[in-house]
Motif scaffolding. Sequence first.
Motif, PDB file in Angstrom:
ATOM      1  N   GLN A 171       0.809  -1.218   0.000  1.00 54.48           N
ATOM      2  CA  GLN A 171       0.000   0.000   0.000  1.00 54.48           C
ATOM      3  C   GLN A 171       0.843   1.268   0.000  1.00 54.48           C
ATOM      4  O   GLN A 171       0.298   2.370   0.034  1.00 54.48           O
ATOM      5  CB  GLN A 171      -0.941   0.001   1.226  1.00 54.48           C
ATOM      6  CG  GLN A 171      -1.890  -1.173   1.259  1.00 54.48           C
ATOM      7  CD  GLN A 171      -2.712  -1.280  -0.014  1.00 54.48           C
ATOM      8  OE1 GLN A 171      -3.186  -0.286  -0.530  1.00 54.48           O
ATOM      9  NE2 GLN A 171      -2.860  -2.493  -0.528  1.00 54.48           N
ATOM     10  N   ASP A 172       2.150   1.131  -0.051  1.00 50.94           N
ATOM     11  CA  ASP A 172       3.035   2.285  -0.119  1.00 50.94           C
ATOM     12  C   ASP A 172       2.714   3.064  -1.394  1.00 50.94           C
ATOM     13  O   ASP A 172       2.682   2.488  -2.484  1.00 50.94           O
ATOM     14  CB  ASP A 172       4.494   1.813  -0.119  1.00 50.94           C
ATOM     15  CG  ASP A 172       5.478   2.966  -0.209  1.00 50.94           C
ATOM     16  OD1 ASP A 172       5.096   4.102   0.132  1.00 50.94           O
ATOM     17  OD2 ASP A 172       6.626   2.719  -0.620  1.00 50.94           O
ATOM     18  N   PRO A 173       2.441   4.365  -1.299  1.00 50.02           N
ATOM     19  CA  PRO A 173       2.073   5.140  -2.498  1.00 50.02           C
ATOM     20  C   PRO A 173       3.130   5.086  -3.603  1.00 50.02           C
ATOM     21  O   PRO A 173       2.793   5.098  -4.786  1.00 50.02           O
ATOM     22  CB  PRO A 173       1.910   6.569  -1.973  1.00 50.02           C
ATOM     23  CG  PRO A 173       1.755   6.452  -0.517  1.00 50.02           C
ATOM     24  CD  PRO A 173       2.396   5.172  -0.095  1.00 50.02           C
ATOM     25  N   ARG A 174       4.389   4.986  -3.226  1.00 54.55           N
ATOM     26  CA  ARG A 174       5.438   4.919  -4.245  1.00 54.55           C
ATOM     27  C   ARG A 174       5.368   3.596  -4.996  1.00 54.55           C
ATOM     28  O   ARG A 174       5.574   3.549  -6.205  1.00 54.55           O
ATOM     29  CB  ARG A 174       6.807   5.124  -3.611  1.00 54.55           C
ATOM     30  CG  ARG A 174       6.959   6.546  -3.057  1.00 54.55           C
ATOM     31  CD  ARG A 174       8.213   6.714  -2.275  1.00 54.55           C
ATOM     32  NE  ARG A 174       8.197   5.792  -1.147  1.00 54.55           N
ATOM     33  CZ  ARG A 174       9.276   5.306  -0.562  1.00 54.55           C
ATOM     34  NH1 ARG A 174      10.454   5.649  -0.973  1.00 54.55           N
ATOM     35  NH2 ARG A 174       9.179   4.476   0.441  1.00 54.55           N
ATOM     36  N   ARG A 175       5.057   2.511  -4.300  1.00 56.42           N
ATOM     37  CA  ARG A 175       4.927   1.210  -4.966  1.00 56.42           C
ATOM     38  C   ARG A 175       3.657   1.164  -5.815  1.00 56.42           C
ATOM     39  O   ARG A 175       3.641   0.554  -6.873  1.00 56.42           O
ATOM     40  CB  ARG A 175       4.940   0.080  -3.946  1.00 56.42           C
ATOM     41  CG  ARG A 175       6.335  -0.171  -3.392  1.00 56.42           C
ATOM     42  CD  ARG A 175       6.365  -1.313  -2.413  1.00 56.42           C
ATOM     43  NE  ARG A 175       5.716  -2.518  -2.869  1.00 56.42           N
ATOM     44  CZ  ARG A 175       6.320  -3.556  -3.440  1.00 56.42           C
ATOM     45  NH1 ARG A 175       7.609  -3.520  -3.625  1.00 56.42           N
ATOM     46  NH2 ARG A 175       5.645  -4.619  -3.797  1.00 56.42           N
ATOM     47  N   LEU A 176       2.602   1.813  -5.358  1.00 55.18           N
ATOM     48  CA  LEU A 176       1.378   1.877  -6.161  1.00 55.18           C
ATOM     49  C   LEU A 176       1.617   2.680  -7.440  1.00 55.18           C
ATOM     50  O   LEU A 176       1.130   2.307  -8.512  1.00 55.18           O
ATOM     51  CB  LEU A 176       0.237   2.494  -5.343  1.00 55.18           C
ATOM     52  CG  LEU A 176      -0.293   1.639  -4.186  1.00 55.18           C
ATOM     53  CD1 LEU A 176      -1.318   2.418  -3.374  1.00 55.18           C
ATOM     54  CD2 LEU A 176      -0.897   0.352  -4.708  1.00 55.18           C
ATOM     55  N   ALA A 177       2.367   3.768  -7.322  1.00 53.35           N
ATOM     56  CA  ALA A 177       2.694   4.557  -8.519  1.00 53.35           C
ATOM     57  C   ALA A 177       3.544   3.729  -9.479  1.00 53.35           C
ATOM     58  O   ALA A 177       3.349   3.783 -10.702  1.00 53.35           O
ATOM     59  CB  ALA A 177       3.425   5.836  -8.122  1.00 53.35           C
ATOM     60  N   LEU A 178       4.469   2.945  -8.941  1.00 58.86           N
ATOM     61  CA  LEU A 178       5.292   2.083  -9.783  1.00 58.86           C
ATOM     62  C   LEU A 178       4.425   1.013 -10.463  1.00 58.86           C
ATOM     63  O   LEU A 178       4.591   0.736 -11.648  1.00 58.86           O
ATOM     64  CB  LEU A 178       6.407   1.424  -8.968  1.00 58.86           C
ATOM     65  CG  LEU A 178       7.293   0.424  -9.715  1.00 58.86           C
ATOM     66  CD1 LEU A 178       7.985   1.103 -10.897  1.00 58.86           C
ATOM     67  CD2 LEU A 178       8.309  -0.200  -8.772  1.00 58.86           C
ATOM     68  N   ALA A 179       3.500   0.448  -9.716  1.00 58.05           N
ATOM     69  CA  ALA A 179       2.614  -0.572 -10.298  1.00 58.05           C
ATOM     70  C   ALA A 179       1.780   0.010 -11.437  1.00 58.05           C
ATOM     71  O   ALA A 179       1.611  -0.622 -12.490  1.00 58.05           O
ATOM     72  CB  ALA A 179       1.707  -1.163  -9.218  1.00 58.05           C
ATOM     73  N   ARG A 180       1.270   1.237 -11.253  1.00 61.63           N
ATOM     74  CA  ARG A 180       0.506   1.885 -12.329  1.00 61.63           C
ATOM     75  C   ARG A 180       1.397   2.186 -13.530  1.00 61.63           C
ATOM     76  O   ARG A 180       0.982   2.011 -14.680  1.00 61.63           O
ATOM     77  CB  ARG A 180      -0.138   3.170 -11.812  1.00 61.63           C
ATOM     78  CG  ARG A 180      -1.369   2.934 -10.960  1.00 61.63           C
ATOM     79  CD  ARG A 180      -2.137   4.211 -10.712  1.00 61.63           C
ATOM     80  NE  ARG A 180      -1.359   5.227 -10.016  1.00 61.63           N
ATOM     81  CZ  ARG A 180      -1.243   5.334  -8.694  1.00 61.63           C
ATOM     82  NH1 ARG A 180      -1.880   4.472  -7.923  1.00 61.63           N
ATOM     83  NH2 ARG A 180      -0.524   6.283  -8.155  1.00 61.63           N
ATOM     84  N   ALA A 181       2.615   2.627 -13.280  1.00 59.60           N
ATOM     85  CA  ALA A 181       3.538   2.929 -14.379  1.00 59.60           C
ATOM     86  C   ALA A 181       3.922   1.665 -15.138  1.00 59.60           C
ATOM     87  O   ALA A 181       4.025   1.677 -16.368  1.00 59.60           O
ATOM     88  CB  ALA A 181       4.786   3.632 -13.836  1.00 59.60           C
ATOM     89  N   VAL A 182       4.119   0.560 -14.424  1.00 59.76           N
ATOM     90  CA  VAL A 182       4.437  -0.712 -15.071  1.00 59.76           C
ATOM     91  C   VAL A 182       3.261  -1.171 -15.930  1.00 59.76           C
ATOM     92  O   VAL A 182       3.441  -1.598 -17.074  1.00 59.76           O
ATOM     93  CB  VAL A 182       4.814  -1.783 -14.011  1.00 59.76           C
ATOM     94  CG1 VAL A 182       4.776  -3.180 -14.590  1.00 59.76           C
ATOM     95  CG2 VAL A 182       6.184  -1.490 -13.426  1.00 59.76           C
TER      96      VAL A 182
END
Length: 176
Positions: free
Chosen positions: A135-146
């Motif tokens: 749920q880390d916002p940085r990991r969520l942003a990475l998941a969306r970018a991927v």
Amino acid sequence: MTASRTPTGPAAAVRALALAVCLAVTALATGCRDDTAPAWDHPRLAATLNALSTALAQGCATPDPAHCADRLDRLDTLARRAFTEVLDHRLLDQACLDAESDVRRARTLRLAATTTARSPAPDRSPDRSPDRSPQDPRRLALARAVAAEQAAYRRLLAALEKVRTTPPPGAATGPA
């Protein structure tokens, strides 16, 4: 008298007609075709696109976006090779250019998201490991970018496959 083994009458006529219709439909559906690929099919480009498709499908076997990001870096080589082959064959169209631009934009955003996700959180000291929570916002942003980069690669693959399989103007495309 012995009975004849061949049926006669209306039932035999219906069976013979049904068989003839099936054979005619099969002949029309398959046509008289040459099983070799047409000259414009570009088999080397087909192999490259197949490798790109396979690598894209197998790239994110795990739900970890960092793992997927590392796999997407490897796709760039195949995509560049496919795009170069399209240029070599002079098959380029606007859809290919747009898809290539989408891949480049998505890649730039994903690389920025990867850098942000791997850096320590601003409220953490540098010696502590970054938050690995899903749920880390940085990991969520990475998941969306991927996911955006994967979608861009799929659009590029579809555009390249379309120009590869489209016959040139005036090419004989019907059955021989």
